[in-house]
Design a protein around this motif. Structure first.
Motif, PDB file in Angstrom:
ATOM      1  N   GLU A 133      -8.348  38.955  30.346  1.00 17.01           N
ATOM      2  CA  GLU A 133      -7.237  38.555  31.209  1.00 17.01           C
ATOM      3  C   GLU A 133      -7.374  39.152  32.602  1.00 17.01           C
ATOM      4  O   GLU A 133      -7.809  40.293  32.761  1.00 17.01           O
ATOM      5  N   CYS A 134      -6.955  38.385  33.577  1.00 15.24           N
ATOM      6  CA  CYS A 134      -6.962  38.830  34.963  1.00 15.24           C
ATOM      7  C   CYS A 134      -5.610  38.494  35.576  1.00 15.24           C
ATOM      8  O   CYS A 134      -5.211  37.324  35.589  1.00 15.24           O
ATOM      9  N   ARG A 135      -4.915  39.513  36.045  1.00 11.12           N
ATOM     10  CA  ARG A 135      -3.581  39.307  36.610  1.00 11.12           C
ATOM     11  C   ARG A 135      -3.483  39.855  38.027  1.00 11.12           C
ATOM     12  O   ARG A 135      -3.947  40.962  38.307  1.00 11.12           O
ATOM     13  N   SER A 136      -2.874  39.083  38.915  1.00 12.77           N
ATOM     14  CA  SER A 136      -2.527  39.602  40.232  1.00 12.77           C
ATOM     15  C   SER A 136      -1.112  40.165  40.107  1.00 12.77           C
ATOM     16  O   SER A 136      -0.191  39.446  39.732  1.00 12.77           O
ATOM     17  N   LEU A 137      -0.953  41.449  40.395  1.00 10.61           N
ATOM     18  CA  LEU A 137       0.318  42.131  40.095  1.00 10.61           C
ATOM     19  C   LEU A 137       1.352  42.012  41.193  1.00 10.61           C
ATOM     20  O   LEU A 137       2.553  42.012  40.921  1.00 10.61           O
ATOM     21  N   ASP A 138       0.924  41.936  42.433  1.00 11.97           N
ATOM     22  CA  ASP A 138       1.901  41.972  43.522  1.00 11.97           C
ATOM     23  C   ASP A 138       1.701  40.849  44.528  1.00 11.97           C
ATOM     24  O   ASP A 138       2.200  40.920  45.648  1.00 11.97           O
ATOM     25  N   PHE A 139       0.975  39.800  44.122  1.00  8.35           N
ATOM     26  CA  PHE A 139       0.841  38.636  44.989  1.00  8.35           C
ATOM     27  C   PHE A 139       0.510  37.417  44.141  1.00  8.35           C
ATOM     28  O   PHE A 139       0.084  37.550  42.998  1.00  8.35           O
ATOM     29  N   GLN A 140       0.722  36.254  44.714  1.00  6.98           N
ATOM     30  CA  GLN A 140       0.399  35.025  44.013  1.00  6.98           C
ATOM     31  C   GLN A 140      -1.007  34.578  44.399  1.00  6.98           C
ATOM     32  O   GLN A 140      -1.332  34.499  45.580  1.00  6.98           O
ATOM     33  N   ALA A 141      -1.815  34.318  43.398  1.00  2.49           N
ATOM     34  CA  ALA A 141      -3.220  33.987  43.618  1.00  2.49           C
ATOM     35  C   ALA A 141      -3.438  32.490  43.474  1.00  2.49           C
ATOM     36  O   ALA A 141      -3.394  31.956  42.369  1.00  2.49           O
ATOM     37  N   THR A 142      -3.668  31.832  44.600  1.00  3.24           N
ATOM     38  CA  THR A 142      -3.955  30.401  44.519  1.00  3.24           C
ATOM     39  C   THR A 142      -5.319  30.145  43.898  1.00  3.24           C
ATOM     40  O   THR A 142      -5.543  29.129  43.254  1.00  3.24           O
ATOM     41  N   THR A 143      -6.213  31.088  44.091  1.00  6.55           N
ATOM     42  CA  THR A 143      -7.568  30.948  43.562  1.00  6.55           C
ATOM     43  C   THR A 143      -7.989  32.252  42.897  1.00  6.55           C
ATOM     44  O   THR A 143      -7.731  33.330  43.420  1.00  6.55           O
ATOM     45  N   MET A 144      -8.639  32.102  41.743  1.00  7.01           N
ATOM     46  CA  MET A 144      -9.223  33.258  41.065  1.00  7.01           C
ATOM     47  C   MET A 144     -10.687  32.966  40.792  1.00  7.01           C
ATOM     48  O   MET A 144     -11.081  31.807  40.615  1.00  7.01           O
ATOM     49  N   PHE A 145     -11.480  34.009  40.776  1.00  9.79           N
ATOM     50  CA  PHE A 145     -12.918  33.891  40.613  1.00  9.79           C
ATOM     51  C   PHE A 145     -13.372  34.790  39.457  1.00  9.79           C
ATOM     52  O   PHE A 145     -12.818  35.869  39.244  1.00  9.79           O
ATOM     53  N   LEU A 193      -2.081  34.651  36.693  1.00 13.24           N
ATOM     54  CA  LEU A 193      -2.869  34.909  35.493  1.00 13.24           C
ATOM     55  C   LEU A 193      -4.003  33.910  35.324  1.00 13.24           C
ATOM     56  O   LEU A 193      -3.799  32.697  35.389  1.00 13.24           O
ATOM     57  N   SER A 194      -5.202  34.441  35.098  1.00  9.12           N
ATOM     58  CA  SER A 194      -6.343  33.634  34.694  1.00  9.12           C
ATOM     59  C   SER A 194      -7.000  34.326  33.513  1.00  9.12           C
ATOM     60  O   SER A 194      -7.006  35.560  33.428  1.00  9.12           O
ATOM     61  N   THR A 195      -7.528  33.535  32.591  1.00  8.88           N
ATOM     62  CA  THR A 195      -8.233  34.117  31.447  1.00  8.88           C
ATOM     63  C   THR A 195      -9.632  33.525  31.339  1.00  8.88           C
ATOM     64  O   THR A 195      -9.858  32.356  31.670  1.00  8.88           O
ATOM     65  N   LEU A 196     -10.545  34.374  30.881  1.00 13.07           N
ATOM     66  CA  LEU A 196     -11.915  33.961  30.584  1.00 13.07           C
ATOM     67  C   LEU A 196     -12.148  34.226  29.106  1.00 13.07           C
ATOM     68  O   LEU A 196     -11.975  35.356  28.652  1.00 13.07           O
ATOM     69  N   LYS A 199     -18.998  27.483  26.882  1.00 11.90           N
ATOM     70  CA  LYS A 199     -19.159  28.849  26.389  1.00 11.90           C
ATOM     71  C   LYS A 199     -18.183  29.800  27.092  1.00 11.90           C
ATOM     72  O   LYS A 199     -17.662  30.708  26.478  1.00 11.90           O
ATOM     73  N   PHE A 200     -17.983  29.568  28.354  1.00 13.87           N
ATOM     74  CA  PHE A 200     -17.100  30.427  29.147  1.00 13.87           C
ATOM     75  C   PHE A 200     -15.880  29.595  29.555  1.00 13.87           C
ATOM     76  O   PHE A 200     -15.886  28.929  30.589  1.00 13.87           O
ATOM     77  N   LEU A 201     -14.843  29.677  28.727  1.00 12.87           N
ATOM     78  CA  LEU A 201     -13.641  28.880  28.950  1.00 12.87           C
ATOM     79  C   LEU A 201     -12.697  29.613  29.898  1.00 12.87           C
ATOM     80  O   LEU A 201     -12.342  30.760  29.654  1.00 12.87           O
ATOM     81  N   ILE A 202     -12.292  28.925  30.943  1.00 13.71           N
ATOM     82  CA  ILE A 202     -11.407  29.537  31.931  1.00 13.71           C
ATOM     83  C   ILE A 202     -10.101  28.763  31.980  1.00 13.71           C
ATOM     84  O   ILE A 202     -10.088  27.540  32.061  1.00 13.71           O
ATOM     85  N   ASN A 203      -9.012  29.534  31.943  1.00 12.31           N
ATOM     86  CA  ASN A 203      -7.678  28.955  32.054  1.00 12.31           C
ATOM     87  C   ASN A 203      -6.927  29.676  33.168  1.00 12.31           C
ATOM     88  O   ASN A 203      -6.894  30.902  33.206  1.00 12.31           O
ATOM     89  N   HIS A 204      -6.353  28.921  34.074  1.00 16.37           N
ATOM     90  CA  HIS A 204      -5.592  29.505  35.184  1.00 16.37           C
ATOM     91  C   HIS A 204      -4.204  28.877  35.139  1.00 16.37           C
ATOM     92  O   HIS A 204      -3.885  27.991  35.921  1.00 16.37           O
ATOM     93  N   ALA A 205      -3.400  29.384  34.203  1.00 16.01           N
ATOM     94  CA  ALA A 205      -2.139  28.731  33.868  1.00 16.01           C
ATOM     95  C   ALA A 205      -1.023  29.004  34.856  1.00 16.01           C
ATOM     96  O   ALA A 205      -0.057  28.251  34.941  1.00 16.01           O
ATOM     97  N   SER A 206      -1.124  30.091  35.600  1.00 15.51           N
ATOM     98  CA  SER A 206      -0.057  30.421  36.544  1.00 15.51           C
ATOM     99  C   SER A 206      -0.671  31.039  37.784  1.00 15.51           C
ATOM    100  O   SER A 206      -1.873  31.291  37.840  1.00 15.51           O
ATOM    101  N   LEU A 207       0.177  31.302  38.771  1.00 17.41           N
ATOM    102  CA  LEU A 207      -0.310  31.868  40.028  1.00 17.41           C
ATOM    103  C   LEU A 207      -0.635  33.351  39.924  1.00 17.41           C
ATOM    104  O   LEU A 207      -1.065  33.956  40.902  1.00 17.41           O
TER     105      LEU A 207
END
Lengths: 113, 115
Positions: B22-34, B76-79, B66-74
Motif C-alpha cells: 500500500e502507498c498512501r499520501s497522508l497530507d495531500f491529494q495525489a493525482t498521480t502515483m508511481f 491510496l494506490s496498491t501494488l 503480474k504487477f496489479l496496480i489499483n489507484h482507487a482514491s486520491l
C-alpha cells in the motif's frame, strides 16, 4: 532516449571538506531536474527542483546549480549526517499528459568525522 | 508536509504467494502515483504510472498481469505482486505527486523477499 549520468559513483570527504557532485543529462524537452537524498533502506527525500539554465537553489549546506547539459550539487563544509546517496533525476513529457522521471544511479557520499 | 506512507516495509513469503503493498499520501491529494523497483547500486526503474480512477500505464517489459496496480482514491494506490517468485525479490518504492508541476514524494519502500 533520456539519459542521466552521475559522477563520481562514490565520494569520501573529511568533515568540513567541500566538494561537488555532478549530474550530466540528455533529455528531449526538460521539464525539471530534481535532486533527492536517499538513506540506506529508505525512499528518496526531495531536495531541489531546477527548471532553467542559470537557476540555483540552496538548502543548508547544499547548493544546486543547472546548465543546459549538467547540474552540480555543491556541499559546503559537510558533516557526517550529510552521508547518503544523492540521486539526480530529469523529468520529461511523454505524451498524453504524462511526465516521468529518469534517475541516475546516484553518488554515495561518505563524510568522515 | 508531503508525506507518503508505504506499508509494509518488509515482507518475506513463500514462492507462489501474492503480496499487496500500500502507498498512501497522508497530507495531500495525489493525482498521480508511481511505482518503482530498485536493485542494489542501481537507479530507480519506473514500473508503472497510475492516475486516480483510471488504469495504470505500465513501462515496457513490466507484466501488468503480474504487477496489479489499483489507484482507487486520491490518497491510496496498491501494488499486488501476484504469484511471486524469487526473481521478484527487490526493493519496491512508490511516489505520489499532487500535480504535473510538483515534485514526486516517495515512500520509504518495501523490501520484498521471496523464498
Amino acid at each position: 532516449e533520456d539519459q542521466v549520468t552521475q559522477s563520481p559513483e562514490a565520494l569520501r570527504l573529511q568533515e568540513g571538506e567541500s566538494s561537488s557532485l555532478n549530474c550530466s543529462y540528455t533529455v528531449s524537452g526538460l521539464r525539471g531536474l530534481f535532486w533527492y537524498r536517499q538513506d540506506p533502506g529508505k525512499g528518496p527525500e526531495f531536495l531541489f527542483t531546477l527548471y532553467s539554465a542559470g537557476e540555483e537553489k540552496e538548502k543548508e549546506r547544499l547548493k544546486a546549480t543547472l546548465t543546459k547539459k549538467e547540474s552540480f550539487l555543491h556541499i559546503t563544509a559537510p558533516k557526517p549526517e550529510d552521508s547518503a546517496t544523492y540521486l539526480c533525476a530529469v523529468r520529461a513529457f511523454y505524451g498524453a499528459g504524462s511526465y516521468q522521471l529518469t534517475f541516475g544511479k546516484g553518488t554515495k557520499l561518505s563524510v568522515i568525522p | 508536509g508531503a508525506v507518503v506512507s508505504q506499508h509494509p516495509s518488509w515482507v518475506i513469503c513463500k514462492s507462489g504467494t501474492s503480496v499487496k503493498i500500500e502507498c498512501r499520501s497522508l497530507d495531500f491529494q495525489a493525482t498521480t502515483m508511481f511505482w518503482y523497483r530498485q536493485f542494489p547500486k542501481q537507479s530507480l526503474m519506473l514500473m508503472a504510472t497510475s492516475n486516480e480512477g483510471s488504469k495504470a500505464t505500465y513501462e515496457q517489459g513490466v507484466e501488468k498481469d503480474k504487477f496489479l496496480i489499483n489507484h482507487a482514491s486520491l490518497t491510496l494506490s496498491t501494488l499486488t505482486v501476484t504469484s511471486a517468485h524469487p526473481e521478484d525479490s527487490s526493493f519496491y518504492i512508490c511516489s505520489a505527486q499532487s500535480g504535473g508541476n510538483q515534485p514526486q514524494h516517495f515512500g520509504d519502500g518495501t523490501r520484498l523477499s521471496i523464498l
